[in-house]
Design a protein around this motif. Sequence first.
Motif, PDB file in Angstrom:
ATOM      1  N   VAL A  12       0.847  -1.191   0.000  1.00 55.51           N
ATOM      2  CA  VAL A  12       0.000   0.000   0.000  1.00 55.51           C
ATOM      3  C   VAL A  12       0.879   1.236   0.000  1.00 55.51           C
ATOM      4  O   VAL A  12       1.995   1.210   0.541  1.00 55.51           O
ATOM      5  CB  VAL A  12      -0.962  -0.020   1.216  1.00 55.51           C
ATOM      6  N   GLN A  13       0.394   2.300  -0.596  1.00 55.96           N
ATOM      7  CA  GLN A  13       1.149   3.549  -0.619  1.00 55.96           C
ATOM      8  C   GLN A  13       1.039   4.270   0.718  1.00 55.96           C
ATOM      9  O   GLN A  13       0.060   4.080   1.459  1.00 55.96           O
ATOM     10  CB  GLN A  13       0.624   4.451  -1.725  1.00 55.96           C
ATOM     11  N   SER A  17      -4.707   2.617   3.472  1.00 54.99           N
ATOM     12  CA  SER A  17      -5.323   1.843   4.546  1.00 54.99           C
ATOM     13  C   SER A  17      -5.310   0.355   4.210  1.00 54.99           C
ATOM     14  O   SER A  17      -5.320  -0.039   3.041  1.00 54.99           O
ATOM     15  CB  SER A  17      -6.774   2.276   4.755  1.00 54.99           C
ATOM     16  N   LEU A  18      -5.306  -0.438   5.263  1.00 52.00           N
ATOM     17  CA  LEU A  18      -5.466  -1.887   5.153  1.00 52.00           C
ATOM     18  C   LEU A  18      -6.262  -2.366   6.351  1.00 52.00           C
ATOM     19  O   LEU A  18      -6.183  -1.759   7.432  1.00 52.00           O
ATOM     20  CB  LEU A  18      -4.113  -2.604   5.129  1.00 52.00           C
ATOM     21  N   ARG A  19      -6.972  -3.460   6.163  1.00 55.81           N
ATOM     22  CA  ARG A  19      -7.659  -4.107   7.276  1.00 55.81           C
ATOM     23  C   ARG A  19      -7.153  -5.526   7.380  1.00 55.81           C
ATOM     24  O   ARG A  19      -7.366  -6.338   6.483  1.00 55.81           O
ATOM     25  CB  ARG A  19      -9.170  -4.108   7.067  1.00 55.81           C
ATOM     26  N   ASN A  84      -5.041   2.866   9.218  1.00 55.71           N
ATOM     27  CA  ASN A  84      -5.207   4.029   8.349  1.00 55.71           C
ATOM     28  C   ASN A  84      -3.950   4.890   8.394  1.00 55.71           C
ATOM     29  O   ASN A  84      -3.121   4.747   9.294  1.00 55.71           O
ATOM     30  CB  ASN A  84      -6.413   4.850   8.803  1.00 55.71           C
ATOM     31  N   SER A  85      -3.846   5.785   7.437  1.00 61.05           N
ATOM     32  CA  SER A  85      -2.704   6.709   7.373  1.00 61.05           C
ATOM     33  C   SER A  85      -1.383   5.966   7.532  1.00 61.05           C
ATOM     34  O   SER A  85      -0.511   6.359   8.319  1.00 61.05           O
ATOM     35  CB  SER A  85      -2.834   7.780   8.465  1.00 61.05           C
ATOM     36  N   PRO A  88       5.685   4.345   5.952  1.00 59.30           N
ATOM     37  CA  PRO A  88       6.705   3.334   5.614  1.00 59.30           C
ATOM     38  C   PRO A  88       7.218   2.573   6.836  1.00 59.30           C
ATOM     39  O   PRO A  88       7.534   1.383   6.731  1.00 59.30           O
ATOM     40  CB  PRO A  88       7.806   4.179   4.956  1.00 59.30           C
ATOM     41  N   GLU A  89       7.270   3.234   7.975  1.00 59.08           N
ATOM     42  CA  GLU A  89       7.759   2.567   9.180  1.00 59.08           C
ATOM     43  C   GLU A  89       6.775   1.545   9.739  1.00 59.08           C
ATOM     44  O   GLU A  89       7.096   0.831  10.693  1.00 59.08           O
ATOM     45  CB  GLU A  89       8.113   3.589  10.267  1.00 59.08           C
ATOM     46  N   ASP A  90       5.590   1.452   9.161  1.00 54.99           N
ATOM     47  CA  ASP A  90       4.639   0.397   9.554  1.00 54.99           C
ATOM     48  C   ASP A  90       4.920  -0.907   8.817  1.00 54.99           C
ATOM     49  O   ASP A  90       4.284  -1.923   9.103  1.00 54.99           O
ATOM     50  CB  ASP A  90       3.201   0.837   9.264  1.00 54.99           C
TER      51      ASP A  90
END
Length: 127
Positions: A12-13, A17-19, A84-85, A88-90
């Motif tokens: 994802v950019q 968001s992802l779930r 959400n939001s 890159p560090e995620d």
Amino acid sequence: QLQFVESGGGLVQPGGSLRLSCAASGFTLDYKAVGWYRQAPGKEREDVSCLSASGGRTNYRDSVKGRFTISRDNDAGTVYLQMNSLKPEDTAIYYCAVVSSFSVTQRKCVVIEGGYWGQGTQVTVSS
């Protein structure tokens, strides 16, 4: 085999968001506190968020507060992490585990022995 099965990861950019979903396999979520963890390349696994058995108490690490939301559906045997939001560090592999209910009351997310760890799901945040 008693374990979680994680899904929902992907590329994802930043800002997207992802779930994530985490299904219990071979056991029920009843009366169990649960948590999400992540491990980035070259780093130790860290807690992200956890949720009490009743769903009434949540803990989040500071870096995800206001962006991530943990939830559960005991009937479906599934734990969710709405992210959400994204930054890159995620980027990391995300895992679920059963955590100590007492630790949740202490604003911590301590995994119980065994933890019912799954294989994880990869989340990559990149443009």
